[in-house]
Design a protein around this motif. Sequence first.
Motif, PDB file in Angstrom:
ATOM      1  N   ASP A 245      -4.752   5.290   7.246  1.00 27.95           N
ATOM      2  CA  ASP A 245      -4.048   5.122   8.545  1.00 27.95           C
ATOM      3  C   ASP A 245      -3.732   6.472   9.025  1.00 27.95           C
ATOM      4  O   ASP A 245      -3.945   7.141  10.055  1.00 27.95           O
ATOM      5  N   ALA A 246      -2.448   7.001   8.246  1.00 25.96           N
ATOM      6  CA  ALA A 246      -1.620   8.236   8.837  1.00 25.96           C
ATOM      7  C   ALA A 246      -2.648   9.524   8.662  1.00 25.96           C
ATOM      8  O   ALA A 246      -2.743  10.187   9.914  1.00 25.96           O
ATOM      9  N   CYS A 247      -3.114   9.919   7.659  1.00 30.63           N
ATOM     10  CA  CYS A 247      -3.985  11.060   7.643  1.00 30.63           C
ATOM     11  C   CYS A 247      -5.253  11.064   8.502  1.00 30.63           C
ATOM     12  O   CYS A 247      -5.430  12.230   8.771  1.00 30.63           O
ATOM     13  N   THR A 248      -5.994   9.931   8.569  1.00 27.58           N
ATOM     14  CA  THR A 248      -7.207   9.957   9.289  1.00 27.58           C
ATOM     15  C   THR A 248      -6.706   9.885  10.695  1.00 27.58           C
ATOM     16  O   THR A 248      -7.507  10.889  11.307  1.00 27.58           O
ATOM     17  N   ALA A 249      -5.648   9.661  11.148  1.00 24.16           N
ATOM     18  CA  ALA A 249      -5.140   9.791  12.439  1.00 24.16           C
ATOM     19  C   ALA A 249      -4.800  11.254  12.737  1.00 24.16           C
ATOM     20  O   ALA A 249      -5.103  11.793  13.879  1.00 24.16           O
TER      21      ALA A 249
ATOM     22  N   GLU B 248       7.474  13.870  10.722  1.00 22.43           N
ATOM     23  CA  GLU B 248       6.501  13.039  11.798  1.00 22.43           C
ATOM     24  C   GLU B 248       5.565  12.163  11.043  1.00 22.43           C
ATOM     25  O   GLU B 248       4.939  11.366  11.802  1.00 22.43           O
ATOM     26  N   ILE B 249       5.348  12.406   9.677  1.00 21.16           N
ATOM     27  CA  ILE B 249       4.380  11.311   9.161  1.00 21.16           C
ATOM     28  C   ILE B 249       4.733   9.936   9.419  1.00 21.16           C
ATOM     29  O   ILE B 249       3.751   9.042   9.423  1.00 21.16           O
ATOM     30  N   PHE B 250       6.133   9.715   9.490  1.00 20.49           N
ATOM     31  CA  PHE B 250       6.277   8.202   9.799  1.00 20.49           C
ATOM     32  C   PHE B 250       6.093   7.514  11.018  1.00 20.49           C
ATOM     33  O   PHE B 250       5.823   6.307  11.164  1.00 20.49           O
ATOM     34  N   ASP B 251       5.917   8.498  11.977  1.00 18.87           N
ATOM     35  CA  ASP B 251       5.389   8.059  13.285  1.00 18.87           C
ATOM     36  C   ASP B 251       3.744   7.644  13.384  1.00 18.87           C
ATOM     37  O   ASP B 251       3.408   6.738  14.305  1.00 18.87           O
ATOM     38  N   TYR B 252       3.122   7.951  11.988  1.00 15.08           N
ATOM     39  CA  TYR B 252       1.692   7.559  11.993  1.00 15.08           C
ATOM     40  C   TYR B 252       1.639   6.522  10.948  1.00 15.08           C
ATOM     41  O   TYR B 252       0.253   6.170  10.813  1.00 15.08           O
ATOM     42  N   LEU B 253       2.679   6.124  10.403  1.00 15.84           N
ATOM     43  CA  LEU B 253       2.448   4.890   9.363  1.00 15.84           C
ATOM     44  C   LEU B 253       2.886   3.614  10.121  1.00 15.84           C
ATOM     45  O   LEU B 253       4.161   3.191  10.060  1.00 15.84           O
ATOM     46  N   PRO B 254       1.759   2.753  10.112  1.00 14.34           N
ATOM     47  CA  PRO B 254       2.136   1.323  10.728  1.00 14.34           C
ATOM     48  C   PRO B 254       2.709   0.638   9.508  1.00 14.34           C
ATOM     49  O   PRO B 254       2.541   0.848   8.476  1.00 14.34           O
ATOM     50  N   GLU B 255       3.311  -0.666   9.883  1.00 16.43           N
ATOM     51  CA  GLU B 255       3.879  -1.464   8.760  1.00 16.43           C
ATOM     52  C   GLU B 255       2.730  -1.808   7.889  1.00 16.43           C
ATOM     53  O   GLU B 255       1.685  -2.572   8.386  1.00 16.43           O
ATOM     54  N   ASN B 256       3.015  -1.806   6.731  1.00 12.65           N
ATOM     55  CA  ASN B 256       1.678  -2.164   5.457  1.00 12.65           C
ATOM     56  C   ASN B 256       0.488  -1.528   5.694  1.00 12.65           C
ATOM     57  O   ASN B 256      -0.573  -1.784   5.477  1.00 12.65           O
ATOM     58  N   GLY B 257       0.747  -0.306   6.201  1.00 19.88           N
ATOM     59  CA  GLY B 257      -0.356   0.741   6.363  1.00 19.88           C
ATOM     60  C   GLY B 257      -0.440   1.436   5.140  1.00 19.88           C
ATOM     61  O   GLY B 257       0.300   1.618   4.296  1.00 19.88           O
TER      62      GLY B 257
ATOM     63  N   PRO C 275       1.081  -1.179  -0.135  1.00 20.67           N
ATOM     64  CA  PRO C 275      -0.113   0.044  -0.105  1.00 20.67           C
ATOM     65  C   PRO C 275       0.732   1.144  -0.082  1.00 20.67           C
ATOM     66  O   PRO C 275       2.249   1.160   0.378  1.00 20.67           O
ATOM     67  N   ILE C 276       0.277   2.488  -0.244  1.00 21.12           N
ATOM     68  CA  ILE C 276       1.042   3.489  -0.413  1.00 21.12           C
ATOM     69  C   ILE C 276       1.770   4.052   0.829  1.00 21.12           C
ATOM     70  O   ILE C 276       3.057   4.441   0.807  1.00 21.12           O
ATOM     71  N   GLY C 277       1.187   3.745   2.070  1.00 15.82           N
ATOM     72  CA  GLY C 277       2.157   4.016   3.386  1.00 15.82           C
ATOM     73  C   GLY C 277       3.222   3.164   3.328  1.00 15.82           C
ATOM     74  O   GLY C 277       4.320   3.704   3.829  1.00 15.82           O
ATOM     75  N   GLU C 278       3.172   2.027   3.270  1.00 19.89           N
ATOM     76  CA  GLU C 278       4.420   0.879   3.156  1.00 19.89           C
ATOM     77  C   GLU C 278       5.559   1.402   2.127  1.00 19.89           C
ATOM     78  O   GLU C 278       6.487   1.545   2.263  1.00 19.89           O
ATOM     79  N   ARG C 279       4.965   1.808   1.088  1.00 18.38           N
ATOM     80  CA  ARG C 279       5.958   2.481  -0.100  1.00 18.38           C
ATOM     81  C   ARG C 279       6.674   3.512   0.421  1.00 18.38           C
ATOM     82  O   ARG C 279       7.910   3.541   0.314  1.00 18.38           O
ATOM     83  N   LEU C 280       6.028   4.508   0.872  1.00 19.60           N
ATOM     84  CA  LEU C 280       6.626   5.787   1.716  1.00 19.60           C
ATOM     85  C   LEU C 280       7.780   5.050   2.774  1.00 19.60           C
ATOM     86  O   LEU C 280       8.792   5.507   2.885  1.00 19.60           O
ATOM     87  N   ARG C 281       7.557   4.372   3.810  1.00 18.22           N
ATOM     88  CA  ARG C 281       8.204   3.646   4.672  1.00 18.22           C
ATOM     89  C   ARG C 281       9.565   3.261   4.214  1.00 18.22           C
ATOM     90  O   ARG C 281      10.442   3.246   4.687  1.00 18.22           O
TER      91      ARG C 281
END
Length: 274
Positions: A209-213, A195-204, A104-110
Amino acid sequence: MKVVLFCGGYGMRMRDGSSDTPKPMVPVGPRPLLWHVMRYYAHYGHKDFILCLGYGGHHIKQYFLDYQETSSNDFVLQGGEVRLLANDIADWTITFVDTGLESPIGERLRRVRALLEGEEMFLANYADVLTDAPIDAMIEQFAATPDAVAQLLAVPPQAAFHVVEVGEGNRISSITALKDMRLQENGGYLVLRQEIFDYLPENGDLVTDACTALAKEGRLVAYPYDGFWQPADTLKERVALEAMYQSGNTPWMPWRTDVPKRGPEPPVLSAAAN
């Protein structure tokens, strides 16, 4: 400022079933969507790109390895030698990273986090939407909001659907075009802080996940924009962009000087086409 481009998705709505070309490589004019997005950022001085690859990533790598400047620039051919009168990517830095086929997009960013160390802010994009939004003004607004972790371009809905209000006895009391409602959607152009990485869970996921939080904490901001913004999620939308390009109506190309600039005329899409 570094630009992270997510270009590893399947793009199922764009596929014809016979090609494995990823959606960002679908052409508009002589260049793919991905190039148009990158050229837009480069116009504003952001020329350090990180490409998050996945499905069809080899097409993207090969395109830039075999890049032909003459496809979109004037040149002089003399004695068998080519002298370019302009160039596109000579001063770009492009990092190609395989971020997984199913990520997913979040995991690609991680997975490209290490490449963003030292960047207080950075840009991100889905690599398949074109706009003429002033990215410099967007960055300036975000920089002036130090408690925000993420900012996204917020645009009016593009679909031509109508929303109905159903009352007692299933009687419809009103019909409103979706585009006329006080709604905005994620336009796919983002400015982010570390700080966006603090809100990204693995495979999130970046948005779910991040923006909603962040929204719940009041740390997600919008840059509302009512100007030209056009996705290329469907074949009909891609064809409409191609027609605009061929007519010279290219508001997403502020660097283009070979044609007069005209106001945006985004295509009207029927509900059936979606």
